[in-house]
Motif scaffolding. Structure first.
Motif, PDB file in Angstrom:
ATOM      1  N   SER A   1      95.056  84.230  -9.100  1.00  0.00           N
ATOM      2  CA  SER A   1      95.956  82.940  -8.666  1.00  0.00           C
ATOM      3  C   SER A   1      97.348  83.053  -9.929  1.00  0.00           C
ATOM      4  O   SER A   1      98.147  82.022  -9.204  1.00  0.00           O
ATOM      5  N   VAL A   2      96.443  82.703 -10.748  1.00  0.00           N
ATOM      6  CA  VAL A   2      98.035  82.210 -12.218  1.00  0.00           C
ATOM      7  C   VAL A   2      99.139  83.110 -12.604  1.00  0.00           C
ATOM      8  O   VAL A   2      99.829  82.763 -12.641  1.00  0.00           O
ATOM      9  N   SER A   3      98.563  84.246 -11.762  1.00  0.00           N
ATOM     10  CA  SER A   3      99.620  85.551 -11.710  1.00  0.00           C
ATOM     11  C   SER A   3     101.083  85.375 -10.931  1.00  0.00           C
ATOM     12  O   SER A   3     102.298  85.546 -11.496  1.00  0.00           O
ATOM     13  N   VAL A   4     100.064  84.506  -9.964  1.00  0.00           N
ATOM     14  CA  VAL A   4     101.233  85.339  -9.074  1.00  0.00           C
ATOM     15  C   VAL A   4     101.761  84.063  -8.949  1.00  0.00           C
ATOM     16  O   VAL A   4     102.579  84.176  -8.608  1.00  0.00           O
ATOM     17  N   ARG A   5     101.231  82.974  -9.377  1.00  0.00           N
ATOM     18  CA  ARG A   5     101.484  81.418  -9.138  1.00  0.00           C
ATOM     19  C   ARG A   5     103.363  81.287 -10.321  1.00  0.00           C
ATOM     20  O   ARG A   5     104.607  81.336 -10.424  1.00  0.00           O
ATOM     21  N   HIS A   6     103.044  82.434 -11.078  1.00  0.00           N
ATOM     22  CA  HIS A   6     104.088  82.330 -12.256  1.00  0.00           C
ATOM     23  C   HIS A   6     104.939  83.478 -11.765  1.00  0.00           C
ATOM     24  O   HIS A   6     106.396  83.037 -12.236  1.00  0.00           O
ATOM     25  N   LEU A   7     105.385  84.441 -11.153  1.00  0.00           N
ATOM     26  CA  LEU A   7     105.851  85.046 -10.337  1.00  0.00           C
ATOM     27  C   LEU A   7     106.382  84.138  -9.394  1.00  0.00           C
ATOM     28  O   LEU A   7     107.440  84.759  -9.097  1.00  0.00           O
ATOM     29  N   GLN A   8     105.484  83.458  -8.539  1.00  0.00           N
ATOM     30  CA  GLN A   8     106.823  83.010  -7.628  1.00  0.00           C
ATOM     31  C   GLN A   8     108.011  81.756  -8.184  1.00  0.00           C
ATOM     32  O   GLN A   8     108.581  81.324  -7.985  1.00  0.00           O
ATOM     33  N   ASP A   9     107.535  81.339  -9.870  1.00  0.00           N
ATOM     34  CA  ASP A   9     108.264  80.859 -10.165  1.00  0.00           C
ATOM     35  C   ASP A   9     110.071  81.416 -10.410  1.00  0.00           C
ATOM     36  O   ASP A   9     110.872  81.191 -11.064  1.00  0.00           O
ATOM     37  N   ALA A  10     108.966  82.749 -11.214  1.00  0.00           N
ATOM     38  CA  ALA A  10     110.393  83.167 -11.544  1.00  0.00           C
ATOM     39  C   ALA A  10     111.143  83.896 -10.409  1.00  0.00           C
ATOM     40  O   ALA A  10     112.118  83.390 -10.535  1.00  0.00           O
ATOM     41  N   ILE A  11     110.306  84.257  -9.293  1.00  0.00           N
ATOM     42  CA  ILE A  11     111.005  84.509  -8.041  1.00  0.00           C
ATOM     43  C   ILE A  11     112.485  83.120  -7.725  1.00  0.00           C
ATOM     44  O   ILE A  11     113.540  83.354  -7.538  1.00  0.00           O
ATOM     45  N   VAL A  12     111.572  82.197  -7.747  1.00  0.00           N
ATOM     46  CA  VAL A  12     112.475  80.676  -7.128  1.00  0.00           C
ATOM     47  C   VAL A  12     113.607  80.811  -8.427  1.00  0.00           C
ATOM     48  O   VAL A  12     114.937  80.362  -8.219  1.00  0.00           O
ATOM     49  N   ARG A  13     113.602  80.501  -9.303  1.00  0.00           N
ATOM     50  CA  ARG A  13     114.377  80.654 -10.837  1.00  0.00           C
ATOM     51  C   ARG A  13     115.308  81.502 -10.337  1.00  0.00           C
ATOM     52  O   ARG A  13     116.993  81.355 -10.656  1.00  0.00           O
ATOM     53  N   LEU A  14     115.471  82.652 -10.310  1.00  0.00           N
ATOM     54  CA  LEU A  14     116.488  83.733  -9.985  1.00  0.00           C
ATOM     55  C   LEU A  14     116.969  83.903  -8.801  1.00  0.00           C
ATOM     56  O   LEU A  14     118.094  83.874  -8.041  1.00  0.00           O
ATOM     57  N   HIS A  15     116.280  82.628  -8.215  1.00  0.00           N
ATOM     58  CA  HIS A  15     117.077  82.608  -7.081  1.00  0.00           C
ATOM     59  C   HIS A  15     118.083  81.501  -7.061  1.00  0.00           C
ATOM     60  O   HIS A  15     119.219  81.593  -6.352  1.00  0.00           O
ATOM     61  N   ALA A  16     117.293  80.327  -7.816  1.00  0.00           N
ATOM     62  CA  ALA A  16     118.400  79.376  -7.821  1.00  0.00           C
ATOM     63  C   ALA A  16     120.029  80.231  -8.998  1.00  0.00           C
ATOM     64  O   ALA A  16     121.117  79.421  -8.849  1.00  0.00           O
TER      65      ALA A  16
END
Length: 288
Positions: free
Chosen positions: A154-169
């Motif tokens: 759960s911790v791993s994928v939360r940080h992965l999600q944040d990275a994806i969102v920031r890259l899309h931004a």
């Protein structure tokens, strides 16, 4: 409660307590055994490669026409290319060369991946980017160290999600190479290797789901290249028997390239053409 019932209750309580102690004792023994196996694995693997990957960041195929495609790599030692003996054999070098060949555009590679990184480190890698840097394609390969350091999925994928969102931004299309199957690591003894394999498969599935749900493309490296690492470990692994060899990186890049190429072509389609660029320049120039 009658005396006979009370005696049975006490007997049952004592029995359960003994069973609990026995189970606890087994759990402690298992943990100790796995700890010993982890130490054995670390001794077997060793660190013949050092701590730094080759620096492969530059413009690849600069003589091709057009502006370079901005390619950014985030993640761990696999993304950084540790184990490759030549820059062109790193994962970044392989991806940049392959992408340039497929799109007929030069590719500017930037690698922020760090040897030993885990998913929680992705935020710091993105924070290292300059404010005016705008990647067009972001590739994330991370997860192996999450498994070996027992970071909750759960911790791993939360940080992965944040990275994806920031890259899309930042305007980047994102490709995620999911966690490889650590069951291919022959220096890790059993049953630790089987446990690591199950944990890495679980993380890989969660990473793929997270990527898809947040608009990224997931490439299942366990399925795409895992069998090669299982069947041909002497060729696919480097000297430390943990990181990919030149051939291992070549196969991994080949698995990622279709998704990376599609992302780059999408980015190229959004670039303004010469007419649009001239019109924009005229609009922005002061009136005479």
């Amino acid at each position: 409660m009658h005396a006979r019932q009370a005696g049975r209750f006490r007997s049952a309580t004592l029995l359960l307590g003994s069973a609990g102690l026995a189970i606890s004792g087994v759990a402690v023994a298992v943990r100790l055994a796995l700890g010993r196996q982890a130490r054995i694995a670390r001794r077997r693997i060793g660190k013949p490669l050092g701590e730094d990957a080759l620096h492969a960041d530059r413009i690849w195929r600069p003589r091709l026409p057009g502006e370079p495609i901005e390619l950014l790599l985030l993640g761990d030692s696999v993304a950084a290319g540790l184990g490759a003996q030549r820059r062109k054999d790193t994962l970044g070098g392989r991806l940049a060369k392959g992408l340039a060949r497929r799109t007929h555009h030069p590719v500017r590679l930037r690698t922020e991946a760090v040897v030993g990184a885990e998913s929680p480190d992705l935020g710091a890698q993105l924070a290292a980017l300059e404010d005016d840097y705008l990647p067009q394609v972001g590739v994330i390969v991370v997860g192996g160290n999450d498994v070996t350091h027992r970071i909750p999925v759960s911790v791993s994928v939360r940080h992965l999600q944040d990275a994806i969102v920031r890259l899309h931004a930042l305007g980047a299309a994102v490709v995620v190479g999911t966690c490889p199957d650590l069951g291919a690591l022959r220096p890790v003894p059993q049953p630790l290797r089987s446990i690591a394999s199950r944990m890495s498969r679980r993380l890989s599935a969660a990473q793929a789901q997270t990527a898809i749900e947040h608009g990224a493309t997931a490439v299942d490296l366990r399925r795409a290249v895992g069998p090669m690492f299982f069947d041909r470990p002497e060729e696919m692994f480097s000297l430390d028997r943990f990181h990919p060899s030149a051939l291992g990186y070549r196969r991994t890049a080949e698995a990622l390239l279709p998704a990376v190429t599609a992302a780059a072509e999408e980015a190229l389609a959004k670039r303004p053409g010469p007419v649009a660029m001239i019109a924009e320049a005229e609009l922005s120039s002061p009136a005479r």
